[in-house]
Design a protein around this motif. Structure first.
Motif, PDB file in Angstrom:
ATOM      1  N   PRO A  78     -15.238  -2.720  -3.079  1.00 26.38           N
ATOM      2  CA  PRO A  78     -15.496  -1.657  -4.057  1.00 26.38           C
ATOM      3  C   PRO A  78     -14.284  -0.799  -4.377  1.00 26.38           C
ATOM      4  O   PRO A  78     -14.194  -0.270  -5.469  1.00 26.38           O
ATOM      5  CB  PRO A  78     -16.590  -0.812  -3.378  1.00 26.38           C
ATOM      6  N   ASN A  79     -13.356  -0.627  -3.440  1.00 23.56           N
ATOM      7  CA  ASN A  79     -12.205   0.252  -3.669  1.00 23.56           C
ATOM      8  C   ASN A  79     -10.904  -0.531  -3.566  1.00 23.56           C
ATOM      9  O   ASN A  79      -9.934  -0.082  -2.974  1.00 23.56           O
ATOM     10  CB  ASN A  79     -12.205   1.406  -2.660  1.00 23.56           C
ATOM     11  N   GLN A  80     -10.902  -1.717  -4.176  1.00 22.48           N
ATOM     12  CA  GLN A  80      -9.721  -2.571  -4.134  1.00 22.48           C
ATOM     13  C   GLN A  80      -9.326  -3.000  -5.546  1.00 22.48           C
ATOM     14  O   GLN A  80     -10.114  -2.901  -6.488  1.00 22.48           O
ATOM     15  CB  GLN A  80      -9.983  -3.815  -3.283  1.00 22.48           C
ATOM     16  N   CYS A  81      -8.098  -3.462  -5.675  1.00 27.14           N
ATOM     17  CA  CYS A  81      -7.636  -4.020  -6.941  1.00 27.14           C
ATOM     18  C   CYS A  81      -6.935  -5.336  -6.663  1.00 27.14           C
ATOM     19  O   CYS A  81      -6.540  -5.627  -5.535  1.00 27.14           O
ATOM     20  CB  CYS A  81      -6.715  -3.056  -7.675  1.00 27.14           C
ATOM     21  N   CYS A  82      -6.791  -6.115  -7.697  1.00 28.02           N
ATOM     22  CA  CYS A  82      -6.223  -7.454  -7.567  1.00 28.02           C
ATOM     23  C   CYS A  82      -5.401  -7.765  -8.807  1.00 28.02           C
ATOM     24  O   CYS A  82      -5.755  -7.360  -9.914  1.00 28.02           O
ATOM     25  CB  CYS A  82      -7.363  -8.459  -7.415  1.00 28.02           C
ATOM     26  N   SER A  83      -4.301  -8.439  -8.618  1.00 35.19           N
ATOM     27  CA  SER A  83      -3.438  -8.793  -9.743  1.00 35.19           C
ATOM     28  C   SER A  83      -2.609 -10.013  -9.360  1.00 35.19           C
ATOM     29  O   SER A  83      -2.675 -10.486  -8.214  1.00 35.19           O
ATOM     30  CB  SER A  83      -2.524  -7.611 -10.110  1.00 35.19           C
ATOM     31  N   ALA A  84      -1.856 -10.525 -10.300  1.00 36.97           N
ATOM     32  CA  ALA A  84      -1.031 -11.707 -10.043  1.00 36.97           C
ATOM     33  C   ALA A  84       0.190 -11.712 -10.942  1.00 36.97           C
ATOM     34  O   ALA A  84       0.166 -11.165 -12.048  1.00 36.97           O
ATOM     35  CB  ALA A  84      -1.840 -12.980 -10.266  1.00 36.97           C
ATOM     36  N   VAL A  85       1.244 -12.327 -10.456  1.00 37.71           N
ATOM     37  CA  VAL A  85       2.482 -12.502 -11.212  1.00 37.71           C
ATOM     38  C   VAL A  85       2.825 -13.979 -11.218  1.00 37.71           C
ATOM     39  O   VAL A  85       2.702 -14.664 -10.200  1.00 37.71           O
ATOM     40  CB  VAL A  85       3.636 -11.691 -10.589  1.00 37.71           C
ATOM     41  N   VAL A  86       3.224 -14.492 -12.376  1.00 38.01           N
ATOM     42  CA  VAL A  86       3.598 -15.901 -12.532  1.00 38.01           C
ATOM     43  C   VAL A  86       5.062 -15.983 -12.932  1.00 38.01           C
ATOM     44  O   VAL A  86       5.495 -15.301 -13.864  1.00 38.01           O
ATOM     45  CB  VAL A  86       2.721 -16.586 -13.605  1.00 38.01           C
ATOM     46  N   GLN A  87       5.804 -16.804 -12.218  1.00 38.96           N
ATOM     47  CA  GLN A  87       7.240 -16.947 -12.475  1.00 38.96           C
ATOM     48  C   GLN A  87       7.584 -18.412 -12.697  1.00 38.96           C
ATOM     49  O   GLN A  87       7.269 -19.275 -11.872  1.00 38.96           O
ATOM     50  CB  GLN A  87       8.040 -16.419 -11.280  1.00 38.96           C
ATOM     51  N   GLN A  88       8.206 -18.705 -13.827  1.00 41.88           N
ATOM     52  CA  GLN A  88       8.734 -20.043 -14.093  1.00 41.88           C
ATOM     53  C   GLN A  88      10.159 -20.111 -13.559  1.00 41.88           C
ATOM     54  O   GLN A  88      10.975 -19.221 -13.839  1.00 41.88           O
ATOM     55  CB  GLN A  88       8.725 -20.324 -15.597  1.00 41.88           C
TER      56      GLN A  88
ATOM     57  N   GLU B 240       1.946 -15.689  -7.552  1.00 45.57           N
ATOM     58  CA  GLU B 240       1.661 -14.832  -6.408  1.00 45.57           C
ATOM     59  C   GLU B 240       0.593 -13.834  -6.807  1.00 45.57           C
ATOM     60  O   GLU B 240       0.777 -13.038  -7.730  1.00 45.57           O
ATOM     61  CB  GLU B 240       2.909 -14.111  -5.920  1.00 45.57           C
ATOM     62  N   SER B 241      -0.525 -13.884  -6.113  1.00 41.56           N
ATOM     63  CA  SER B 241      -1.616 -12.949  -6.363  1.00 41.56           C
ATOM     64  C   SER B 241      -1.880 -12.154  -5.092  1.00 41.56           C
ATOM     65  O   SER B 241      -1.477 -12.542  -3.999  1.00 41.56           O
ATOM     66  CB  SER B 241      -2.884 -13.694  -6.796  1.00 41.56           C
ATOM     67  N   TYR B 242      -2.572 -11.037  -5.260  1.00 37.42           N
ATOM     68  CA  TYR B 242      -2.837 -10.176  -4.106  1.00 37.42           C
ATOM     69  C   TYR B 242      -4.104  -9.371  -4.331  1.00 37.42           C
ATOM     70  O   TYR B 242      -4.568  -9.193  -5.468  1.00 37.42           O
ATOM     71  CB  TYR B 242      -1.662  -9.228  -3.852  1.00 37.42           C
ATOM     72  N   VAL B 243      -4.650  -8.891  -3.241  1.00 34.02           N
ATOM     73  CA  VAL B 243      -5.731  -7.907  -3.262  1.00 34.02           C
ATOM     74  C   VAL B 243      -5.353  -6.818  -2.266  1.00 34.02           C
ATOM     75  O   VAL B 243      -4.759  -7.106  -1.226  1.00 34.02           O
ATOM     76  CB  VAL B 243      -7.097  -8.547  -2.904  1.00 34.02           C
ATOM     77  N   VAL B 244      -5.647  -5.560  -2.585  1.00 32.36           N
ATOM     78  CA  VAL B 244      -5.230  -4.445  -1.744  1.00 32.36           C
ATOM     79  C   VAL B 244      -6.150  -3.253  -1.981  1.00 32.36           C
ATOM     80  O   VAL B 244      -6.736  -3.110  -3.066  1.00 32.36           O
ATOM     81  CB  VAL B 244      -3.760  -4.052  -2.045  1.00 32.36           C
TER      82      VAL B 244
ATOM     83  N   ASN C 145      -4.825   7.679  -5.757  1.00 27.79           N
ATOM     84  CA  ASN C 145      -4.263   6.768  -6.750  1.00 27.79           C
ATOM     85  C   ASN C 145      -5.380   6.075  -7.518  1.00 27.79           C
ATOM     86  O   ASN C 145      -6.496   5.949  -7.038  1.00 27.79           O
ATOM     87  CB  ASN C 145      -3.371   5.723  -6.085  1.00 27.79           C
ATOM     88  N   THR C 146      -5.046   5.604  -8.707  1.00 28.24           N
ATOM     89  CA  THR C 146      -5.987   4.830  -9.501  1.00 28.24           C
ATOM     90  C   THR C 146      -5.694   3.346  -9.325  1.00 28.24           C
ATOM     91  O   THR C 146      -4.657   2.959  -8.773  1.00 28.24           O
ATOM     92  CB  THR C 146      -5.863   5.181 -10.989  1.00 28.24           C
ATOM     93  N   LYS C 147      -6.611   2.533  -9.811  1.00 31.23           N
ATOM     94  CA  LYS C 147      -6.392   1.083  -9.791  1.00 31.23           C
ATOM     95  C   LYS C 147      -5.125   0.728 -10.560  1.00 31.23           C
ATOM     96  O   LYS C 147      -4.314  -0.087 -10.132  1.00 31.23           O
ATOM     97  CB  LYS C 147      -7.601   0.364 -10.401  1.00 31.23           C
ATOM     98  N   GLU C 148      -4.947   1.371 -11.716  1.00 31.12           N
ATOM     99  CA  GLU C 148      -3.771   1.094 -12.544  1.00 31.12           C
ATOM    100  C   GLU C 148      -2.485   1.472 -11.819  1.00 31.12           C
ATOM    101  O   GLU C 148      -1.509   0.716 -11.815  1.00 31.12           O
ATOM    102  CB  GLU C 148      -3.876   1.842 -13.873  1.00 31.12           C
ATOM    103  N   ASP C 149      -2.474   2.652 -11.185  1.00 38.43           N
ATOM    104  CA  ASP C 149      -1.296   3.084 -10.426  1.00 38.43           C
ATOM    105  C   ASP C 149      -0.924   2.053  -9.370  1.00 38.43           C
ATOM    106  O   ASP C 149       0.248   1.682  -9.204  1.00 38.43           O
ATOM    107  CB  ASP C 149      -1.568   4.420  -9.712  1.00 38.43           C
ATOM    108  N   THR C 150      -1.932   1.613  -8.635  1.00 37.60           N
ATOM    109  CA  THR C 150      -1.694   0.696  -7.520  1.00 37.60           C
ATOM    110  C   THR C 150      -1.172  -0.641  -8.011  1.00 37.60           C
ATOM    111  O   THR C 150      -0.203  -1.183  -7.473  1.00 37.60           O
ATOM    112  CB  THR C 150      -2.995   0.491  -6.722  1.00 37.60           C
ATOM    113  N   CYS C 151      -1.796  -1.178  -9.058  1.00 32.67           N
ATOM    114  CA  CYS C 151      -1.369  -2.477  -9.575  1.00 32.67           C
ATOM    115  C   CYS C 151       0.039  -2.421 -10.166  1.00 32.67           C
ATOM    116  O   CYS C 151       0.838  -3.343  -9.977  1.00 32.67           O
ATOM    117  CB  CYS C 151      -2.361  -2.992 -10.612  1.00 32.67           C
ATOM    118  N   VAL C 152       0.343  -1.353 -10.873  1.00 35.65           N
ATOM    119  CA  VAL C 152       1.685  -1.223 -11.452  1.00 35.65           C
ATOM    120  C   VAL C 152       2.745  -1.203 -10.346  1.00 35.65           C
ATOM    121  O   VAL C 152       3.783  -1.860 -10.442  1.00 35.65           O
ATOM    122  CB  VAL C 152       1.786   0.045 -12.327  1.00 35.65           C
TER     123      VAL C 152
END
Length: 226
Positions: free
Chosen positions: A70-80, A181-185, A191-198
């Motif tokens: 409930p209080n987590q965020c997730c994002s990913a970065v793709v690198q060629q 590379e993806s993550y959950v934290v 902090n907000t979800k946006e702050d954390t992901c950025v």
């Protein structure tokens, strides 16, 4: 191999979704018997696959499906990266040497294990970050599928319950590598979800850009002269 491999490129993919289970509901579930509590805990989490504009094999996409609380965020970065998978993997798989391409890492010491799954490392970061050190556990090291995952289990930092998954697979042209590379934290208090992901996206992005430079330089040295 063609003389002009694909140049590096990078994309950021934010994984978003609202959780329909509130903290109050999760707490209420905990007042029932053990089986009901387990059911409530499962309902309080949702699995979010990586939503990626870049086409990836299904086997790779499955590696980036995370359980999000409930209080987590997730994002990913793709690198060629314009280098073979074997070259890139030789750098990524070194759980004992993340500073080889992660420039925010000042030092790393293995405290338990010999590089297999379950190995613990203590990482110290450079000054200027809102952290000093972290204890990290190797969760997955798959040399066949080129998958590495680790979780942060302690230390002086704000990234509680951080878990990262990194995968490598050949680029569509067959001459380069796609690193995901993806993550959950947990979202830190205040902090907000946006702050954390950025914040985390920026660190991951810098790491993968550094990895691209190192791998491409190594591939260039190993490429036969015309």
């Amino acid at each position: 191999m063609p003389s002009n491999p694909p140049k590096s490129s990078l994309l950021v993919h934010r994984i978003s979704g609202s959780n329909s289970i509130t903290a109050a509901a999760a707490s209420a579930a905990g007042n029932n018997n053990n089986s009901s509590a387990m059911s409530g805990q499962k309902q309080a989490q949702k699995r979010f696959p990586l939503m990626c504009a870049t086409q990836v094999p299904d086997a790779v996409s499955r590696q980036h499906t995370h359980v999000i609380g409930p209080n987590q965020c997730c994002s990913a970065v793709v690198q060629q990266i314009g280098a073979p998978v074997s070259t890139v993997w030789s750098v990524v798989r070194r759980f004992d040497n993340p500073q080889a391409y992660k420039h925010f890492v000042k030092s790393c010491h293995v405290v338990v294990g010999d590089g297999d799954v379950g190995t613990l490392r203590e990482v110290h970061v450079i000054s200027g970050l809102p952290a000093e050190n972290s204890t990290e556990r190797l969760e997955i090291l798959d040399d066949e599928r080129h998958v590495l995952s680790f979780s942060v289990i302690g230390g002086d930092h704000r990234l509680s319950n951080y878990r990262s998954v990194t995968t490598l697979h050949p680029s569509p042209s067959g001459t380069g590598t796609v690193v995901m590379e993806s993550y959950v934290v947990d979202i830190p208090p205040g902090n907000t979800k946006e702050d954390t992901c950025v914040f985390v996206d920026t660190i991951v992005r810098c790491n993968l850009q550094s990895l691209a430079q190192i791998a491409e330089n190594a591939a260039g040295r190993n490429r036969p002269s015309a």
